[in-house]
Scaffold this motif. Structure first.
Motif, short mmCIF file in Angstrom:
data_model
loop_
_atom_site.label_atom_id
_atom_site.label_comp_id
_atom_site.label_asym_id
_atom_site.label_seq_id
_atom_site.Cartn_x
_atom_site.Cartn_y
_atom_site.Cartn_z
N ILE A 108 -8.78 4.52 -9.78
CA ILE A 108 -9.08 5.39 -10.85
C ILE A 108 -9.99 6.57 -10.29
O ILE A 108 -9.94 7.86 -10.79
N MET A 109 -10.75 6.08 -9.66
CA MET A 109 -11.84 7.00 -8.97
C MET A 109 -11.22 8.19 -8.15
O MET A 109 -11.38 8.97 -8.10
N PHE A 110 -10.25 7.55 -7.21
CA PHE A 110 -9.72 8.44 -6.37
C PHE A 110 -8.65 9.41 -7.14
O PHE A 110 -8.47 10.65 -6.78
N VAL A 111 -7.96 8.97 -8.10
CA VAL A 111 -6.96 9.76 -8.96
C VAL A 111 -7.75 10.88 -9.75
O VAL A 111 -7.38 12.08 -9.75
N THR A 112 -9.14 10.30 -10.06
CA THR A 112 -9.76 11.46 -10.86
C THR A 112 -10.62 12.41 -9.91
O THR A 112 -10.52 13.58 -10.20
N PHE A 113 -10.89 12.04 -8.65
CA PHE A 113 -11.30 13.02 -7.51
C PHE A 113 -10.40 14.19 -7.40
O PHE A 113 -10.41 15.37 -7.41
N PHE A 114 -8.97 13.45 -7.18
CA PHE A 114 -7.86 14.50 -6.87
C PHE A 114 -7.65 15.52 -7.98
O PHE A 114 -7.46 16.56 -7.82
N MET A 115 -7.46 14.91 -9.40
CA MET A 115 -7.46 15.76 -10.44
C MET A 115 -8.58 16.78 -10.79
O MET A 115 -8.02 17.77 -10.93
N VAL A 154 -1.60 9.57 -16.31
CA VAL A 154 -1.65 8.30 -15.41
C VAL A 154 -2.98 7.62 -15.54
O VAL A 154 -3.00 6.35 -15.42
N THR A 155 -4.07 8.17 -15.51
CA THR A 155 -5.27 7.52 -15.71
C THR A 155 -5.46 6.63 -16.78
O THR A 155 -5.99 5.51 -16.66
N GLY A 163 -6.14 -2.00 -15.20
CA GLY A 163 -7.41 -2.81 -15.16
C GLY A 163 -7.74 -3.87 -16.06
O GLY A 163 -8.37 -4.89 -15.85
N THR A 164 -7.39 -3.53 -17.52
CA THR A 164 -7.45 -4.55 -18.58
C THR A 164 -6.69 -5.62 -18.19
O THR A 164 -7.38 -6.82 -18.29
N VAL A 165 -5.45 -5.49 -18.02
CA VAL A 165 -4.74 -6.62 -17.64
C VAL A 165 -5.24 -7.50 -16.43
O VAL A 165 -5.08 -8.60 -16.49
N THR A 166 -5.55 -6.93 -15.38
CA THR A 166 -5.94 -7.67 -14.15
C THR A 166 -7.31 -8.34 -14.63
O THR A 166 -7.59 -9.46 -14.00
N ALA A 169 -13.23 4.03 -18.17
CA ALA A 169 -12.91 5.07 -16.79
C ALA A 169 -11.63 5.72 -17.20
O ALA A 169 -12.01 6.95 -17.00
N GLY A 170 -10.58 4.82 -17.21
CA GLY A 170 -9.32 5.89 -17.62
C GLY A 170 -9.22 6.79 -18.69
O GLY A 170 -8.79 7.82 -18.49
#
Length: 177
Positions: A28-35, A100-101, A108-111, A144-145
């Motif tokens: 999520i952090m990497f996707v957010t940085f890219f966004m 996607v986030t 993350g909730t499921v895991t 976070a998502g």
């Protein structure tokens, strides 16, 4: 609060947060940085480059002697389309990342819940202390998502409005005589 300005303390706090959220939080952090890199690029475009794109279209239209023929209308439509295409670049990518986030947060909730059930199965009890790590891995990525998605949603809506306004403005400026 001022201690978070110390890079070592800020790094430790970030690592603790990522550790509490699990591996999905890192994604999520990497996707957010890219966004946010794309959002910053769009902010820079709207703060400066868009004026140049619009003026280039105006100059190309003004340089034409013919403004009435079918071909002139096609050239006008092309100039407007190119300006709108440039103005809306990366909007669909940002929109996809906004979508996607929250789904990554749900992953993350499921895991995290799988980890909670694993602890319950191994220990044979519902010891709250043993389940705490799994619960945090279930809730932190969700939060976070959603936060990442909301932050991107605000900007993508503003960008879409800007594209719409720019399209109308350029259409009005490229007058057919």
């Amino acid at each position: 609060m001022l201690e978070l300005l110390n890079p070592a303390i800020a790094y430790d706090a970030l690592m603790d947060f990522l550790g509490a959220g699990g591996n999905v939080l890192l994604i999520i952090m990497f996707v957010t940085f890219f966004m946010w890199a794309l959002i910053i690029e769009r902010l820079m475009y709207w703060s400066g480059a868009h004026g140049g794109v619009a003026k280039r279209a105006q100059r190309a239209w003004s340089a034409r002697n013919d403004h009435k023929s079918w071909y002139a209308h096609a050239v006008r439509d092309r100039l407007i389309s190119e300006a709108v295409q440039e103005a809306s670049r990366f909007n669909n990518v940002i929109r996809a990342l906004v979508a996607v986030t929250p789904l990554l947060g749900l992953l993350g909730t499921v895991t995290g819940m799988v980890e909670v059930f694993d602890v319950m199965a191994v220990t044979g009890s519902s010891n709250a202390r043993l389940m705490a790590a799994g619960i945090s891995k279930a809730t932190i990525p969700t939060m976070a998502g959603l936060v990442a998605s909301l932050s991107g949603l605000i900007f993508i809506n503003a960008f879409d409005r800007n594209v719409e306004k720019a399209s109308h403005k350029i259409s009005d400026e490229l007058l057919i005589e």
